[in-house]
Design a protein around this motif. Structure first.
Motif, mmCIF file in Angstrom:
data_model
loop_
_atom_site.group_PDB
_atom_site.id
_atom_site.type_symbol
_atom_site.label_atom_id
_atom_site.label_comp_id
_atom_site.label_asym_id
_atom_site.label_seq_id
_atom_site.Cartn_x
_atom_site.Cartn_y
_atom_site.Cartn_z
ATOM 1 N N THR A 279 2.178 6.531 -1.775
ATOM 2 C CA THR A 279 1.164 5.495 -1.962
ATOM 3 C C THR A 279 1.651 4.412 -2.907
ATOM 4 O O THR A 279 1.446 3.213 -2.670
ATOM 5 N N PHE A 280 2.315 4.821 -3.975
ATOM 6 C CA PHE A 280 2.841 3.858 -4.945
ATOM 7 C C PHE A 280 3.884 2.946 -4.308
ATOM 8 O O PHE A 280 3.883 1.724 -4.531
ATOM 9 N N VAL A 281 4.769 3.520 -3.498
ATOM 10 C CA VAL A 281 5.804 2.724 -2.841
ATOM 11 C C VAL A 281 5.184 1.689 -1.909
ATOM 12 O O VAL A 281 5.620 0.528 -1.854
ATOM 13 N N GLN A 282 4.153 2.095 -1.188
ATOM 14 C CA GLN A 282 3.534 1.201 -0.219
ATOM 15 C C GLN A 282 2.775 0.058 -0.881
ATOM 16 O O GLN A 282 2.638 -1.023 -0.289
ATOM 17 N N THR A 283 2.287 0.279 -2.098
ATOM 18 C CA THR A 283 1.471 -0.739 -2.764
ATOM 19 C C THR A 283 2.237 -1.521 -3.832
ATOM 20 O O THR A 283 1.692 -2.474 -4.392
ATOM 21 N N ALA A 284 3.478 -1.137 -4.115
ATOM 22 C CA ALA A 284 4.246 -1.801 -5.171
ATOM 23 C C ALA A 284 4.682 -3.192 -4.723
ATOM 24 O O ALA A 284 4.877 -3.464 -3.532
ATOM 25 N N ALA A 285 4.851 -4.086 -5.706
ATOM 26 C CA ALA A 285 5.305 -5.443 -5.402
ATOM 27 C C ALA A 285 6.784 -5.474 -5.043
ATOM 28 O O ALA A 285 7.245 -6.377 -4.338
ATOM 29 N N TRP A 289 12.511 -0.354 0.013
ATOM 30 C CA TRP A 289 13.884 0.159 0.051
ATOM 31 C C TRP A 289 14.546 0.038 -1.317
ATOM 32 O O TRP A 289 15.325 0.912 -1.715
ATOM 33 N N MET A 290 14.227 -1.028 -2.046
ATOM 34 C CA MET A 290 14.820 -1.216 -3.368
ATOM 35 C C MET A 290 14.289 -0.190 -4.358
ATOM 36 O O MET A 290 15.047 0.394 -5.156
ATOM 37 N N LEU A 291 12.986 0.053 -4.307
ATOM 38 C CA LEU A 291 12.370 1.026 -5.208
ATOM 39 C C LEU A 291 12.876 2.429 -4.913
ATOM 40 O O LEU A 291 13.191 3.205 -5.823
ATOM 41 N N LYS A 292 12.968 2.765 -3.636
ATOM 42 C CA LYS A 292 13.474 4.085 -3.253
ATOM 43 C C LYS A 292 14.928 4.264 -3.663
ATOM 44 O O LYS A 292 15.321 5.327 -4.155
#
Length: 448
Positions: A279-285, A289-292
């Motif tokens: 959920t956090f990945v989908q809603t992050a600005a 792919w960068m966050l992961k």
């Protein structure tokens, strides 16, 4: 052949692991307490009762002569190598001419058989990829046809395990981060890149490239150290404990990085399946792919840094210089392999037992024409081995057993390289990071 409903089930099936902590037959708090207590008790026991090195390459239960002859037989190797080459060619047909859909077997061969299946087979039989690696066989065969030694090389190989660490990291990124990683164009590019790097590496450094730099041989070799099958120093086949294989490994350049990727990849895999994280990945600005990618690299770094910090603390407690901590960390890195092996079983058990039969069914029709060329199209997954309680039990036991083996392996290495007093005191920081790995692994698996 798989029905449309079965294909729908595949898409709905969780990629790695089944269930949550509510599936566990014990309360989560009780499980964690038991696991940590087991590690503490094992540390105290070996610290008090195991004061001298006990693992020797001459130990093991010698296999009967007939069985040893079968294992050493040339025909067994030839059969295994022939099957490997045949599977490779069959998969290439599907890769180049098969449908770009869920009916193509290539993703199952790459992500289920090659990655997970190879890990399981290696932990059971030893470093099998060294025997059946089709690229190694191609390299050896071509040089023999040219009447050139397979050891011929333009340059001497000096990079240690570093290329393998990089290759394993890239594959982990492909499997867990990259989008469209099951599409044929992506897989064609991935496999072509791997082929080109392998051919160039073998051409420049000879078969030494496969020994240390090939990521799948590294994966198979390091996990294969846990296998009950092994050879004594007189080359006789024996049954032995996983500790004997681990004890034969020595610190080398890049080994810490390779083990960190092995352990960090499975830890990140379990973490990335958490609903809160998704959920956090989908809603992050930040782009997903960068966050992961950053998080995955953070898991790799966390393993390497904590091992180094524990090694530095061990050196200080042992009265040695902190500069020795890098060598100490490399020497103790093999002790983490049982943890990595436990994580592999915990995270990938349900994926393999459910998806491997699917891959076999799809391989019977590599072109997607509806044919049943191998007679295996009717094979369907059986959910008996992926029941929630069974999976939860396998996950918990594999992690706890892996950590117990790691404590014993670390203790054997400590009493081998340090004096008696330093061996006991110097293990304390290592024990704490293993306790942290245990708690983190169980939390990742059973967190809601």
């Amino acid at each position: 052949m798989l029905s449309p409903a079965a294909y729908g089930m595949l898409g709905a099936l969780p990629t790695h692991g089944v269930g949550s902590r509510s599936d566990l037959p014990l309360p989560f708090g009780a499980l964690v307490t038991s696991a940590l207590a087991a590690l503490l008790i094992s540390f105290l026991a070996v610290g008090l009762l195991w004061r001298e090195p006990r693992l020797r390459s001459s130990q093991g239960l010698v296999l009967p002569g007939v069985l040893a002859s079968v294992l050493d037989s040339r025909w067994l190797r030839r059969v295994a190598q022939t099957l490997s080459i045949a599977l490779t060619l069959w998969t290439l047909v599907a890769l180049l001419a098969g449908p770009d859909s869920a009916r193509n077997p290539v993703p199952h061969v790459v992500y289920v058989w090659l990655w997970v299946g190879l890990g399981f087979a290696s932990m059971l039989l030893g470093p099998v990829w060294r025997v059946i690696n089709p690229l190694r066989l191609l390299h050896t065969g071509l040089l023999r046809l040219a009447r050139v030694s397979p050891d011929v090389a333009v340059f001497r190989y000096r990079a240690g395990w570093w290329p393998a660490a990089l290759g394993l990291g890239v594959f982990t990124w492909v499997e867990l981060v990259a989008t469209e990683n099951t599409s044929l164009p992506f897989l064609r590019l991935l496999i072509l890149g791997y082929l080109l790097v392998s051919v160039l590496g073998a051409g420049l450094f000879g078969r030494a490239w496969f020994d240390r730099a090939d990521p799948f041989e590294a994966w198979s070799s390091l996990l294969g150290a846990l296998a009950p099958l092994g050879r004594r120093d007189d080359r006789r086949w024996v049954l032995r404990t996983p500790l004997h294989g681990i004890n034969e490994l020595r610190g080398e350049r890049g080994l810490v990085a390779t083990v960190a990727v092995m352990l960090g990849s499975t830890a990140y895999d379990g973490f990335s399946a958490n609903l809160s994280w998704a959920t956090f990945v989908q809603t992050a600005a930040v782009p997903a792919w960068m966050l992961k990618t950053a998080t995955m690299l953070g898991f790799f770094a966390a393993v390497a840094v904590t091992l180094w910090l524990a090694s530095a603390a061990s050196m200080m407690l042992s009265g040695k210089g902190i500069r020795d901590s890098f060598y100490f960390a490399s020497d103790f890195a093999p002790s983490l392999i049982p943890i990595a092996g436990g994580y592999v079983v915990a995270h990938y058990w349900s994926l393999f037992v459910y998806q491997a039969p699917v891959g076999l069914a799809l391989l019977s029709d590599p072109l997607g024409t509806g044919a049943d060329l191998l007679g295996t199209a009717g094979i369907t997954p059986d959910d008996t081995l992926v029941q929630a309680t069974l999976v939860a039990t396998i996950q918990a036991v594999s992690i706890v057993v892996g950590h117990l083996l790691a404590v014993l392996a670390a203790h054997e290495r400590a009493v081998s390289v340090l004096d008696r007093r330093s061996a006991i005191v110097g293990q304390i920081p290592l024990m704490f990071i293993m306790l942290a790995y245990t708690f983190a692994g169980l939390t990742i698996l059973f967190a809601p």
